[in-house]
Design a protein around this motif. Structure first.
Motif, mmCIF file in Angstrom:
data_model
loop_
_atom_site.group_PDB
_atom_site.id
_atom_site.type_symbol
_atom_site.label_atom_id
_atom_site.label_comp_id
_atom_site.label_asym_id
_atom_site.label_seq_id
_atom_site.Cartn_x
_atom_site.Cartn_y
_atom_site.Cartn_z
ATOM 1 N N UNK A 82 1.168 -3.602 -10.236
ATOM 2 C CA UNK A 82 -0.324 -3.936 -10.314
ATOM 3 C C UNK A 82 -0.694 -4.648 -9.097
ATOM 4 N N UNK A 83 0.154 -4.958 -8.147
ATOM 5 C CA UNK A 83 -0.336 -5.637 -6.990
ATOM 6 C C UNK A 83 -0.395 -4.626 -5.674
ATOM 7 N N UNK A 84 -0.065 -3.579 -5.971
ATOM 8 C CA UNK A 84 -0.243 -2.451 -5.108
ATOM 9 C C UNK A 84 -1.696 -2.159 -4.996
ATOM 10 N N UNK A 85 -1.967 -1.318 -3.629
ATOM 11 C CA UNK A 85 -3.522 -0.997 -3.180
ATOM 12 C C UNK A 85 -3.465 0.423 -2.819
ATOM 13 N N UNK A 86 -4.640 0.895 -2.767
ATOM 14 C CA UNK A 86 -4.868 2.226 -2.306
ATOM 15 C C UNK A 86 -5.677 2.158 -1.074
ATOM 16 N N UNK A 87 -5.139 2.631 0.009
ATOM 17 C CA UNK A 87 -5.993 2.647 1.321
ATOM 18 C C UNK A 87 -6.159 3.897 2.114
ATOM 19 N N UNK A 108 5.043 15.147 -9.151
ATOM 20 C CA UNK A 108 3.496 14.513 -9.038
ATOM 21 C C UNK A 108 3.593 13.772 -7.841
ATOM 22 N N UNK A 109 2.237 13.329 -7.567
ATOM 23 C CA UNK A 109 1.716 12.517 -6.158
ATOM 24 C C UNK A 109 0.722 11.235 -6.707
ATOM 25 N N UNK A 110 1.226 10.010 -5.902
ATOM 26 C CA UNK A 110 0.473 8.928 -6.345
ATOM 27 C C UNK A 110 0.374 8.003 -5.185
ATOM 28 N N UNK A 111 -0.523 7.108 -5.227
ATOM 29 C CA UNK A 111 -0.857 5.989 -4.341
ATOM 30 C C UNK A 111 -1.176 4.703 -5.014
ATOM 31 N N UNK A 112 -0.817 3.611 -4.409
ATOM 32 C CA UNK A 112 -1.054 2.307 -4.940
ATOM 33 C C UNK A 112 -0.684 1.990 -6.102
ATOM 34 N N UNK A 113 -1.432 1.540 -6.954
ATOM 35 C CA UNK A 113 -0.824 0.823 -8.264
ATOM 36 C C UNK A 113 -0.506 1.911 -9.194
ATOM 37 N N UNK A 127 0.884 -1.158 0.084
ATOM 38 C CA UNK A 127 0.069 0.123 0.115
ATOM 39 C C UNK A 127 0.798 1.134 -0.085
ATOM 40 N N UNK A 128 1.557 1.488 -1.032
ATOM 41 C CA UNK A 128 2.623 2.449 -1.142
ATOM 42 C C UNK A 128 2.242 3.874 -1.424
ATOM 43 N N UNK A 129 3.103 4.670 -1.008
ATOM 44 C CA UNK A 129 2.886 6.167 -1.306
ATOM 45 C C UNK A 129 3.988 6.455 -2.336
#
Length: 257
Positions: free
Chosen positions: A210-215, A201-206, A92-94
């Motif tokens: 493709x195995x990363x999640x947004x939480x 830029x800023x991002x979260x998850x995938x 669940x990365x930033x």
């Protein structure tokens, strides 16, 4: 240093990030849309910033997004932000990006852990990756332990400069600390290096996987500063051909190499 972009995500009611106007800069643009979005949120519960913060608006397992901070950029700049929240597992990365040319070409700082408030447990990590022509390559990685931790309310800086050789540096200012801890200080001289200014830029998850999640990721006090040669209040650059670069303290608390 000259300010390129700032956003404290100040709102009276929650506002989707693509419609939110930054304090300095042009706009936010949703560049990578893997079924997730971000928003500027007014004092959301459960976030350490205890104020307005940028958090997921939509998203979940296997979903993610990346926004560009649109403005006028030089090739050499530093991206700064406060950590306003983190996911509860390593997938669940930033993500904070620099030199974003398009969805297939950029550098990113990616971090995640399993403790929610910090990426300091055994499965935590901090990484720099490069995407060239849609291919992701890991340039540096460290496990989240000891000093190599990102905790809520830490201020993180991700700097990039140079074209013949691209220099990438990540530092952390924790709590009441008076100096920055260097996490990474690396160079990229490969044929695949990103030499265009692009944008931050800023991002979260995938975004990269493709195995990363947004939480529960969160960001606060996002900003981008241009790096100048010494004599104009900033960084002194050496010759890129011999890769010698020297730095000094900047009165505003900028990068120290």
């Amino acid at each position: 240093m000259a300010t390129i972009y700032t956003d404290g995500f100040t709102v009276t009611v929650d506002e989707t990030l693509a419609s939110h106007a930054p304090d300095i800069g042009t706009s936010w643009t949703l560049l990578i849309n893997n079924s997730a979005t971000l928003k500027a949120a007014n004092t959301p519960s459960g976030y350490a910033s205890k104020g307005d913060v940028c958090i997921p608006e939509t998203g979940g397992a296997g979903q993610g997004c990346l926004y560009t901070a649109d403005g006028t950029y030089s090739t050499d700049y530093e991206v700064r932000f406060w950590i306003g929240g983190q996911g509860t597992s390593a997938n669940q990365p930033s993500i904070v990006a620099a030199r974003v040319v398009d969805a297939n070409n950029m550098y990113v700082l990616k971090y995640g852990g399993t403790a929610g408030a910090k990426c300091s447990v055994s499965s935590g990590y901090i990484k720099i990756l490069r995407c060239t022509a849609g291919v992701w390559t890991e340039l540096a990685s460290v496990s989240g332990s000891g000093d190599n931790t990102f905790k809520d309310r830490d201020e993180i800086a991700f700097g990039v400069y140079g074209t013949d050789v691209v220099h990438l540096k990540v530092t952390r200012l924790a709590g009441n600390a008076r100096s920055r801890l260097v996490i990474f200080n690396i160079t990229d001289s490969s044929a695949d290096r990103i030499t265009s200014a692009g944008s931050a830029g800023l991002g979260v998850g995938y975004v990269t996987d493709s195995g990363d999640d947004t939480v529960q990721q969160g960001f606060d006090d996002f900003g981008v500063e241009e790096l100048f040669p010494v004599g104009t209040g900033g960084v002194e650059f050496g010759s890129e051909s011999d890769q010698r670069v020297t730095y000094r303290f900047i009165s505003s608390g900028g990068m120290e190499f």
